[in-house]
Design an enzyme around this catalytic site. Structure first.
Site, PDB file in Angstrom:
ATOM      1  N   SER A 171       0.840  -1.197   0.000  1.00  0.00           N
ATOM      2  CA  SER A 171       0.000   0.000   0.000  1.00  0.00           C
ATOM      3  C   SER A 171       0.880   1.254   0.000  1.00  0.00           C
ATOM      4  O   SER A 171       1.646   1.463  -0.923  1.00  0.00           O
ATOM      5  CB  SER A 171      -0.956  -0.038   1.195  1.00  0.00           C
ATOM      6  OG  SER A 171      -1.999   0.890   1.024  1.00  0.00           O
ATOM      7  N   LYS A 223     -19.782  17.839   3.425  1.00  0.00           N
ATOM      8  CA  LYS A 223     -18.816  18.069   4.498  1.00  0.00           C
ATOM      9  C   LYS A 223     -18.666  16.812   5.346  1.00  0.00           C
ATOM     10  O   LYS A 223     -17.601  16.502   5.850  1.00  0.00           O
ATOM     11  CB  LYS A 223     -19.282  19.248   5.372  1.00  0.00           C
ATOM     12  CG  LYS A 223     -18.337  19.563   6.527  1.00  0.00           C
ATOM     13  CD  LYS A 223     -16.968  19.971   6.026  1.00  0.00           C
ATOM     14  CE  LYS A 223     -16.032  20.290   7.185  1.00  0.00           C
ATOM     15  NZ  LYS A 223     -14.670  20.576   6.709  1.00  0.00           N
TER      16      LYS A 223
END
Length: 344
Positions: A171, A223
């Site tokens: 990763s 948001k």
């Protein structure tokens, strides 16, 4: 009895005073440590050629007969003398700078890496080489993005970069590794995991069952997409998944920029491979441990290990101590769980 009571009272008062003094000293040291933060680190440099030489000489001294050892020392002294003459004549040995990155989920080692890179770039030339010994299973995107950017500085300066993976570069770890002009891997190291994952629990139904309200107020439609306590919506999940896909696409582009030889759609599935299989997938260039590679380079170049050491405050040292204890406990239990499922 009265004497014992007076004596006990004296001890109690003395102990109280000592505790108060210790607390005051700890507070003062903590404040001083806080004031020194950011400027108390220093760069340590160790010549690995000396380390390898000491290992070799210790073994020779224990194994070889006296006459053979004496003859060997003479030939070594002669070679050292010739090397010194060559150096005076203008022949400069190439240098290899060794860095270590042991990554956690936050890529905390980036703080040291940035200073080490800044230091070596003040001296390194394209004739030299930087070797990064990398160990990381990945973590937060922004943390590993910054770590990778530090390695990109080395490539931009035209200094060859070799990345050695002995255990794992997955990763975010592979995001760093792919910047190397060459990636060397131990045969059973773990590489890949070119993917993005996010997971979080949601206890909204539990709160609702107990008549507990939780409100989330936002300005901006997205948001907050998914929450732990609030009620998640399909629209929020959709947006969250879209963000994950966007990040994955950027990750793929980053990797293929530095390793165009990869069949990116084939290997960017989030899977991991052991070193031997990773070589076939072109995730690495050669199967070799960092020990083997550095020992080889030390025969023909001056090899220097750089490490930037940051002086920690009392609070930080205490926090690191507690964290290491917790880590050991978690690792022990993880290994016990793993033994029930995996066998070698």
């Amino acid at each position: 009895m009265e004497f014992l009571a007076d004596y006990a009272g004296f001890l109690a008062r003395t102990f109280t005073v000592l505790v108060a003094v210790v607390v005051i000293l700890v507070v003062i040291a903590a404040l001083r440590g806080r004031g020194r933060r950011g400027g108390s680190g220093h760069l340590e440099v160790h010549k690995l050629n000396d380390f390898y030489k000491e290992l070799r000489e210790r073994l020779q001294h224990s194994v070889l007969e006296k006459d053979k050892l004496k003859s060997l020392r003479k030939s070594e002294a002669k070679a050292a003398k010739n090397a010194k003459k060559a150096k005076k004549g203008g022949e400069q040995k190439n240098r290899v700078y060794v860095l270590d990155f042991d990554g956690d989920i936050k890529a905390s080692a980036t703080e040291q890496l940035r200073h080490e890179v800044t230091a070596l770039l003040s001296l390194a030339t394209p004739r030299d080489e930087v070797v990064l010994r990398l160990e990381s299973g990945g973590g937060m995107v922004h943390g590993y993005g910054l770590a990778a950017s530090q390695l990109a500085r080395i490539r931009q300066a035209g200094v060859p970069l070799t990345v050695c993976v002995d255990k794992v570069a997955a990763s975010g770890g592979y995001m760093m590794a792919c910047i190397g002009e060459r990636i060397l891997s131990a045969p059973f190291a773990i590489l890949g995991s070119i993917g993005v994952v996010a997971q979080l629990p949601n206890v909204h139904r539990l709160l609702k069952k107990h008549d507990i309200d939780f409100e989330v107020l936002t300005a901006g439609e997205y948001k907050r997409t998914l929450t732990v306590f609030g009620e998640n919506t399909d629209k929020g999940r959709e947006k969250f998944q879209e963000d994950l896909e966007t990040t994955h696409e950027l990750f793929k582009r980053f990797v293929v920029h530095y390793r165009p030889q990869l069949a990116i759609d084939e290997i960017a599935t989030g899977e991991v491979w052991l070193g031997q299989a990773a070589l076939g997938k072109k995730l690495v260039d050669e199967l070799k441990t960092s020990d083997e590679y550095l020992a080889e380079r030390a025969r023909e170049a001056d090899v220097y290990q750089l490490s930037y050491v940051q002086k920690k405050s009392i609070q930080e040292r205490f926090g690191v101590g507690v964290s290491s204890v917790i880590d050991r406990v978690l690792v022990t239990w993880w290994e016990r769980l793993g033994r029930s499922r995996f066998w070698q």
